[in-house]
Design a protein around this motif. Sequence first.
Motif, PDB file in Angstrom:
ATOM      1  N   THR A 188      -1.913  10.771  -4.408  1.00 10.27           N
ATOM      2  CA  THR A 188      -0.776  10.004  -4.911  1.00 10.27           C
ATOM      3  C   THR A 188       0.512  10.528  -4.307  1.00 10.27           C
ATOM      4  O   THR A 188       0.631  11.704  -3.963  1.00 10.27           O
ATOM      5  CB  THR A 188      -0.685  10.081  -6.447  1.00 10.27           C
ATOM      6  OG1 THR A 188      -0.595  11.450  -6.840  1.00 10.27           O
ATOM      7  CG2 THR A 188      -1.896   9.457  -7.106  1.00 10.27           C
ATOM      8  N   ASN A 189       1.447   9.616  -4.187  1.00  7.99           N
ATOM      9  CA  ASN A 189       2.783   9.955  -3.706  1.00  7.99           C
ATOM     10  C   ASN A 189       3.719   8.882  -4.236  1.00  7.99           C
ATOM     11  O   ASN A 189       3.758   7.780  -3.720  1.00  7.99           O
ATOM     12  CB  ASN A 189       2.824   9.996  -2.178  1.00  7.99           C
ATOM     13  CG  ASN A 189       4.184  10.394  -1.658  1.00  7.99           C
ATOM     14  OD1 ASN A 189       4.991  10.964  -2.376  1.00  7.99           O
ATOM     15  ND2 ASN A 189       4.445  10.092  -0.407  1.00  7.99           N
ATOM     16  N   ASP A 190       4.422   9.217  -5.305  1.00  7.10           N
ATOM     17  CA  ASP A 190       5.331   8.243  -5.895  1.00  7.10           C
ATOM     18  C   ASP A 190       6.608   8.934  -6.355  1.00  7.10           C
ATOM     19  O   ASP A 190       6.854  10.079  -5.987  1.00  7.10           O
ATOM     20  CB  ASP A 190       4.655   7.480  -7.040  1.00  7.10           C
ATOM     21  CG  ASP A 190       4.145   8.399  -8.142  1.00  7.10           C
ATOM     22  OD1 ASP A 190       4.732   9.479  -8.359  1.00  7.10           O
ATOM     23  OD2 ASP A 190       3.154   8.026  -8.806  1.00  7.10           O
ATOM     24  N   MET A 220       4.129  14.153   1.727  1.00  5.82           N
ATOM     25  CA  MET A 220       3.028  13.447   2.354  1.00  5.82           C
ATOM     26  C   MET A 220       3.609  12.591   3.461  1.00  5.82           C
ATOM     27  O   MET A 220       4.684  12.062   3.345  1.00  5.82           O
ATOM     28  CB  MET A 220       2.309  12.600   1.324  1.00  5.82           C
ATOM     29  CG  MET A 220       1.142  11.857   1.899  1.00  5.82           C
ATOM     30  SD  MET A 220      -0.122  11.359   0.729  1.00  5.82           S
ATOM     31  CE  MET A 220       0.746  10.360  -0.409  1.00  5.82           C
ATOM     32  N   ALA A 232      -2.363   6.709   4.373  1.00 10.62           N
ATOM     33  CA  ALA A 232      -1.489   7.773   3.894  1.00 10.62           C
ATOM     34  C   ALA A 232      -2.183   9.088   4.190  1.00 10.62           C
ATOM     35  O   ALA A 232      -3.320   9.299   3.784  1.00 10.62           O
ATOM     36  CB  ALA A 232      -1.244   7.621   2.402  1.00 10.62           C
ATOM     37  N   VAL A 270       3.989  14.261  -5.611  1.00  9.89           N
ATOM     38  CA  VAL A 270       2.787  14.178  -4.799  1.00  9.89           C
ATOM     39  C   VAL A 270       1.659  14.803  -5.589  1.00  9.89           C
ATOM     40  O   VAL A 270       1.839  15.847  -6.211  1.00  9.89           O
ATOM     41  CB  VAL A 270       2.995  14.935  -3.464  1.00  9.89           C
ATOM     42  CG1 VAL A 270       1.729  14.982  -2.648  1.00  9.89           C
ATOM     43  CG2 VAL A 270       4.121  14.298  -2.671  1.00  9.89           C
ATOM     44  N   ILE A 315      -2.349  13.362   4.225  1.00 14.09           N
ATOM     45  CA  ILE A 315      -2.161  14.338   3.161  1.00 14.09           C
ATOM     46  C   ILE A 315      -1.427  15.586   3.616  1.00 14.09           C
ATOM     47  O   ILE A 315      -1.369  15.899   4.796  1.00 14.09           O
ATOM     48  CB  ILE A 315      -3.520  14.722   2.563  1.00 14.09           C
ATOM     49  CG1 ILE A 315      -4.422  15.372   3.622  1.00 14.09           C
ATOM     50  CG2 ILE A 315      -4.181  13.509   1.959  1.00 14.09           C
ATOM     51  CD1 ILE A 315      -5.725  15.905   3.093  1.00 14.09           C
ATOM     52  N   THR A 316      -0.916  16.306   2.649  1.00 15.77           N
ATOM     53  CA  THR A 316      -0.273  17.591   2.907  1.00 15.77           C
ATOM     54  C   THR A 316      -1.314  18.701   2.820  1.00 15.77           C
ATOM     55  O   THR A 316      -2.403  18.514   2.280  1.00 15.77           O
ATOM     56  CB  THR A 316       0.835  17.873   1.884  1.00 15.77           C
ATOM     57  OG1 THR A 316       0.235  18.050   0.609  1.00 15.77           O
ATOM     58  CG2 THR A 316       1.870  16.749   1.841  1.00 15.77           C
ATOM     59  N   GLN A 356      -2.175  19.349  -0.789  1.00 19.45           N
ATOM     60  CA  GLN A 356      -3.103  18.365  -1.338  1.00 19.45           C
ATOM     61  C   GLN A 356      -4.530  18.648  -0.867  1.00 19.45           C
ATOM     62  O   GLN A 356      -5.478  18.468  -1.619  1.00 19.45           O
ATOM     63  CB  GLN A 356      -2.700  16.951  -0.934  1.00 19.45           C
ATOM     64  CG  GLN A 356      -1.500  16.425  -1.696  1.00 19.45           C
ATOM     65  CD  GLN A 356      -1.093  15.066  -1.199  1.00 19.45           C
ATOM     66  OE1 GLN A 356      -0.816  14.884  -0.013  1.00 19.45           O
ATOM     67  NE2 GLN A 356      -1.054  14.099  -2.100  1.00 19.45           N
TER      68      GLN A 356
END
Length: 84
Positions: free
Chosen positions: A69-71, A1, A8, A75, A10-11, A14
Amino acid sequence: MFGLGNIALITSSQCRAARAFLDWSQDELARKASVTVRTIRSFERGSAPYVSTLEAIHDALVRAGIAFTNDDTGVGVTMRHPEP
């Protein structure tokens, strides 16, 4: 991402996953994001759209109840209650 400023972005994966959660076609996402179907198809195949276009796609999905989400664990995409 990847992102720009506070948003943020997105890809393409996603985006496809979010559409699946919502049971939306590419046509429906294009309408909700006010972009062309060709833009959605191109993005989902891996082409990078303009940042403003990516923001429009992201915002349409978030309004429909999608959370990205991206943590440290990876992703992802989750479904939340739609915004009013």
